[in-house]
Design an enzyme around this catalytic site. Sequence first.
Site, PDB file in Angstrom:
ATOM      1  N   GLY A 163      -8.250   9.736  10.142  1.00 48.17           N
ATOM      2  CA  GLY A 163      -8.504   9.920  11.562  1.00 48.17           C
ATOM      3  C   GLY A 163      -9.636  10.865  11.900  1.00 48.17           C
ATOM      4  O   GLY A 163      -9.968  11.042  13.068  1.00 48.17           O
ATOM      5  N   LYS A 211       0.854  -1.185   0.000  1.00 45.56           N
ATOM      6  CA  LYS A 211       0.000   0.000   0.000  1.00 45.56           C
ATOM      7  C   LYS A 211       0.892   1.238   0.000  1.00 45.56           C
ATOM      8  O   LYS A 211       1.686   1.441   0.923  1.00 45.56           O
ATOM      9  CB  LYS A 211      -0.929   0.028   1.212  1.00 45.56           C
ATOM     10  CG  LYS A 211      -1.807   1.281   1.245  1.00 45.56           C
ATOM     11  CD  LYS A 211      -2.642   1.372   2.506  1.00 45.56           C
ATOM     12  CE  LYS A 211      -3.422   2.694   2.531  1.00 45.56           C
ATOM     13  NZ  LYS A 211      -4.180   2.882   3.791  1.00 45.56           N
ATOM     14  N   ALA A 251      -9.769   5.987   4.500  1.00 45.91           N
ATOM     15  CA  ALA A 251      -9.495   7.100   5.425  1.00 45.91           C
ATOM     16  C   ALA A 251     -10.748   7.848   5.847  1.00 45.91           C
ATOM     17  O   ALA A 251     -11.574   8.245   5.028  1.00 45.91           O
ATOM     18  CB  ALA A 251      -8.502   8.092   4.824  1.00 45.91           C
ATOM     19  N   GLY A 252     -10.878   8.038   7.162  1.00 43.49           N
ATOM     20  CA  GLY A 252     -11.962   8.842   7.713  1.00 43.49           C
ATOM     21  C   GLY A 252     -13.302   8.154   7.770  1.00 43.49           C
ATOM     22  O   GLY A 252     -14.300   8.777   8.128  1.00 43.49           O
TER      23      GLY A 252
END
Length: 330
Positions: A167, A106, A193-194
């Site tokens: 985050g 990744k 993400a998120g």
Amino acid sequence: MKPNENLDPLVIGGKSYGSRLLIGTGKYKDFAETKAAVEASGAQIVTVAIRRTNIGQNPGEPNLLDAIPPSKYTLLPNTAGCYTADDAVRTLRLARELLDGHDLVKLEVLGDPKTLYPNVVETIAAAKTLVKDGFKVMVYTSDDPIIAKQLEEIGCVAVMPLASLIGSGMGILNPWNLQIIIESAKVPVVVDAGVAVVEVVIDAGAPVEEVDAGTGFADLPEPDAGPALAVVEEDAGVEAEVDAGTALVKKQPTPKKKGQMNVISTHDGEPYWAQVSIDGVMRGRTPLLLDLPVGKYQVRVERTGFRPTMREVKIAGGKSVVVKVELVQR
């Protein structure tokens, strides 16, 4: 969690996986807890931040490979903490050497330490080098459809557009860009993400399935057509991946019998993340936006080193309530 046998396998880099859960390794107290969590999840792919986790580069220290052996799991080395293409390439070459030629990785090249937003210029440069070097690259990027297509054309085996900042727990902020990416992609699309709460994933031919990743779940309604979609939850130490085989992403309006709760935490007047539990169940990190049924809820906001805060919050249909907490050190 056991793989759902009614769903098509997840295929990445030419390898097929029965599990649709992708587990991170960065937020457990020790490798024993990591091992227990991975085994309980039924996950087959486990992500590893090479700059933060020992997989042999630090002899004499506890080694993740003793708890999560490559013979049993597919390890996914990532470049978390890298801010240049050179750093990312160097990190993944080290990972390949330590993992005896392992090539599925990744790639993430960050723009700055505050937002952790991807630097797409450096990301493209790193992707070109890594693909040429024989790596199978899953790549974290922005939700720009043009950049996503360029990364696919470079030869990345999966593109990973962000849902929102790493985050942040804000969920999918721009479903329309993601839909464009998904419709044009010929490789798996991983929404990364998120994603504290996965709002709606439309999965072609798949039954409704709950994906529990500490803070994430997916509701899968009517099927539709399009390339592969996956959703990653990485905010609670676990990454939940929902491979939709063929899928779209939509954000539906909040029903009248539901309302929204927006939980925000600050310290000295500046945004400062904290964990949020609602009625005793951990739901993610602040800032956290949730659609909830009408009713009263006990909200607990906490972070190590700070006093926990409890609030009773009433949710009304079609209304949004902001819960703002100033964190106070113990």
